[in-house]
Motif scaffolding. Structure first.
Motif, PDB file in Angstrom:
ATOM      1  N   VAL A  38       0.845  -1.196   0.000  1.00 31.23           N
ATOM      2  CA  VAL A  38       0.000   0.000   0.000  1.00 31.23           C
ATOM      3  C   VAL A  38       0.877   1.241   0.000  1.00 31.23           C
ATOM      4  O   VAL A  38       2.059   1.187   0.370  1.00 31.23           O
ATOM      5  CB  VAL A  38      -0.918   0.021   1.253  1.00 31.23           C
ATOM      6  N   PRO A  39       0.301   2.375  -0.434  1.00 24.75           N
ATOM      7  CA  PRO A  39       1.068   3.626  -0.363  1.00 24.75           C
ATOM      8  C   PRO A  39       1.480   3.938   1.073  1.00 24.75           C
ATOM      9  O   PRO A  39       0.848   3.480   2.025  1.00 24.75           O
ATOM     10  CB  PRO A  39       0.077   4.675  -0.890  1.00 24.75           C
ATOM     11  N   LYS A  40       2.520   4.728   1.211  1.00 23.45           N
ATOM     12  CA  LYS A  40       3.055   5.024   2.537  1.00 23.45           C
ATOM     13  C   LYS A  40       2.013   5.652   3.448  1.00 23.45           C
ATOM     14  O   LYS A  40       1.981   5.396   4.654  1.00 23.45           O
ATOM     15  CB  LYS A  40       4.271   5.941   2.406  1.00 23.45           C
ATOM     16  N   TRP A  41       1.119   6.460   2.870  1.00 21.12           N
ATOM     17  CA  TRP A  41       0.131   7.140   3.700  1.00 21.12           C
ATOM     18  C   TRP A  41      -0.915   6.182   4.272  1.00 21.12           C
ATOM     19  O   TRP A  41      -1.643   6.520   5.205  1.00 21.12           O
ATOM     20  CB  TRP A  41      -0.559   8.257   2.916  1.00 21.12           C
TER      21      TRP A  41
ATOM     22  N   ASP B 151      -0.032   3.132   5.522  1.00 16.74           N
ATOM     23  CA  ASP B 151       0.630   2.184   6.430  1.00 16.74           C
ATOM     24  C   ASP B 151      -0.099   2.063   7.767  1.00 16.74           C
ATOM     25  O   ASP B 151      -0.228   0.984   8.331  1.00 16.74           O
ATOM     26  CB  ASP B 151       2.080   2.613   6.670  1.00 16.74           C
ATOM     27  N   GLY B 152      -0.588   3.196   8.282  1.00 18.69           N
ATOM     28  CA  GLY B 152      -1.278   3.183   9.567  1.00 18.69           C
ATOM     29  C   GLY B 152      -2.614   2.475   9.533  1.00 18.69           C
ATOM     30  O   GLY B 152      -3.123   2.041  10.575  1.00 18.69           O
ATOM     31  N   LEU B 153      -3.193   2.364   8.335  1.00 19.16           N
ATOM     32  CA  LEU B 153      -4.495   1.710   8.206  1.00 19.16           C
ATOM     33  C   LEU B 153      -4.395   0.193   8.051  1.00 19.16           C
ATOM     34  O   LEU B 153      -5.386  -0.511   8.226  1.00 19.16           O
ATOM     35  CB  LEU B 153      -5.247   2.280   6.996  1.00 19.16           C
ATOM     36  N   MET B 154      -3.210  -0.295   7.727  1.00 19.11           N
ATOM     37  CA  MET B 154      -3.052  -1.734   7.501  1.00 19.11           C
ATOM     38  C   MET B 154      -3.444  -2.569   8.730  1.00 19.11           C
ATOM     39  O   MET B 154      -4.290  -3.464   8.623  1.00 19.11           O
ATOM     40  CB  MET B 154      -1.618  -2.046   7.073  1.00 19.11           C
ATOM     41  N   PRO B 155      -2.868  -2.317   9.920  1.00 22.26           N
ATOM     42  CA  PRO B 155      -3.200  -3.177  11.062  1.00 22.26           C
ATOM     43  C   PRO B 155      -4.560  -2.906  11.687  1.00 22.26           C
ATOM     44  O   PRO B 155      -5.069  -3.739  12.436  1.00 22.26           O
ATOM     45  CB  PRO B 155      -2.077  -2.879  12.062  1.00 22.26           C
TER      46      PRO B 155
END
Length: 373
Positions: free
Chosen positions: A132-135, A137-141
């Motif tokens: 995923v885009p870097k922005w 990353d926080g939404l992945m987990p």
């Protein structure tokens, strides 16, 4: 969150299936014991499950109902624990949802266990495969992984593995429910041997997972054999000590006699580890004696229908059984066999003999050769 690197085979090897099962057992065992005691106390007072709170209920009803609630959560608990152990926090949501799905379709404890591995592995696969885009990353987990893994795990449970698990569970349950007398003793003996010979180690834990799956389906006799087998060693060694006094054959040294003073009370609570100092001094003979006693006690327990309604706690579980005499009789028989076997196998020793340990004397440090330039 855990990072999984390497090729697919390396990832699978690093997962450690047994380790995650051990984690699950440590998670759900206290819940099961607490729930089992609540249910047993309620049942002894003629409590029933509360269907409607507006109709009134007794104290016994509350105990029965709380115990039932706790035991009903087992598929979810084991699934969540395994998934969390594999995939860390992102594994919690899919583990819970897949475990509830397993419970809802009647797959029970076995379904929850399979669902836990499924959820954790799906999370690992998605973590390795989704970029995923870097922005984001926080939404992945917190969003992407919990949603996708719950979606995939739930669908696989509904459409792929739920029905076979149900079929296997019903087949095993039906088979064990219709065993004849000779088969009951044999199965009890096998469970007794496997549960006892590694003194609470890896084999015991694997057997526990199997008999607990039966326990969750209402077949209580196999788990009772495991409880008994875990107590045979401390009880048997204690019996061997007293029988040895009667026939004037002592097989324990002074340290081992002191060990028995704590090993026996621990054995009452189904804790075998107190015997380790004695067992490890003569492992081969102790394993033989434990295996023979576990086989006899386990076979008789299964044959006589001892049925603990909680999966642990040693003698405290007797209060939950409909045939407490069967458990106590089988335990005494297995323990006596263990005690007699170890008495026959071991040579007598002097109980007052000191254990001689070689100690290497340290050389005195001499300052005579020290020079300062």
């Amino acid at each position: 969150m855990k990072e999984w690197k390497g090729n697919k085979m390396e990832i699978l090897k690093s997962i450690g299936f047994k380790k995650h099962l051990m984690t699950a057992i440590s998670f759900f065992l206290p819940i099961v014991v607490a729930s089992g005691f609540l249910l047993a106390i309620g049942n002894m007072m003629d409590g029933v499950t509360i269907e409607s709170f507006t109709d009134g209920f007794s104290f016994a009803d509350t105990m029965t109902t709380m115990g039932g609630y706790g035991l009903g959560l087992l598929p979810m608990i084991v699934s969540c624990a395994i998934s969390y152990s594999i995939a860390d926090k992102p594994g919690i949501a899919p583990g819970l949802i897949t475990g509830m799905t397993a419970s809802g379709i009647g797959a029970g404890f076995l379904g929850g266990m399979v669902g836990g591995y499924l959820s954790g592995l799906v999370v690992i696969g998605l973590t390795a495969g989704i970029k995923v885009p870097k922005w984001m990353d926080g939404l992945m987990p917190t969003l992407v992984l919990p949603f996708l893994s719950s979606f995939i795990g739930g669908l696989v449970m509904y459409y792929v593995i739920g029905t076979p698990i149900n079929w296997i569970t019903e087949m095993v349950t039906g088979y064990l429910s219709n065993l004849d007398t000779s088969s009951l003793f044999l199965y009890g003996a096998v469970i007794g041997v496997l549960s006892s010979i590694d003194y609470g180690g890896a084999i015991n834990k694997v057997v526990f997972a199997f008999v607990f799956a039966l326990f969750s389906e209402g077949i209580y006799e196999p788990i009772t054999v495991l409880i008994l087998a875990s107590m045979v060693t401390p009880f048997g060694l204690s019996i061997a000590y007293f029988l040895g006094k009667i026939i004037r054959k002592n097989i324990f040294n002074r340290q081992e006699i002191d060990t028995l003073k704590t090993a026996f009370p621990m054995g009452i609570c189904q804790i075998t580890e107190g015997c380790f100092p004695i067992v490890l001094n003569d492992l081969a003979r102790n394993v033989i004696a434990t295996g023979v006693g576990g086989a006899v006690g386990g076979g008789l327990s299964m044959l006589w229908g001892a049925d603990s309604r909680i999966p642990a706690s040693g003698m405290f579980a007797v209060a939950t059984m409909t045939r407490p005499w069967a458990f106590i009789g089988a335990l005494l028989a297995g323990s006596f066999v263990t005690g007699i076997t170890i008495l026959l196998l071991k040579k007598p020793v002097d109980p007052n003999a000191e254990i001689i340990q070689e100690e290497k004397e340290e050389e005195d440090i001499s300052w005579d050769d020290l020079t300062i330039s």
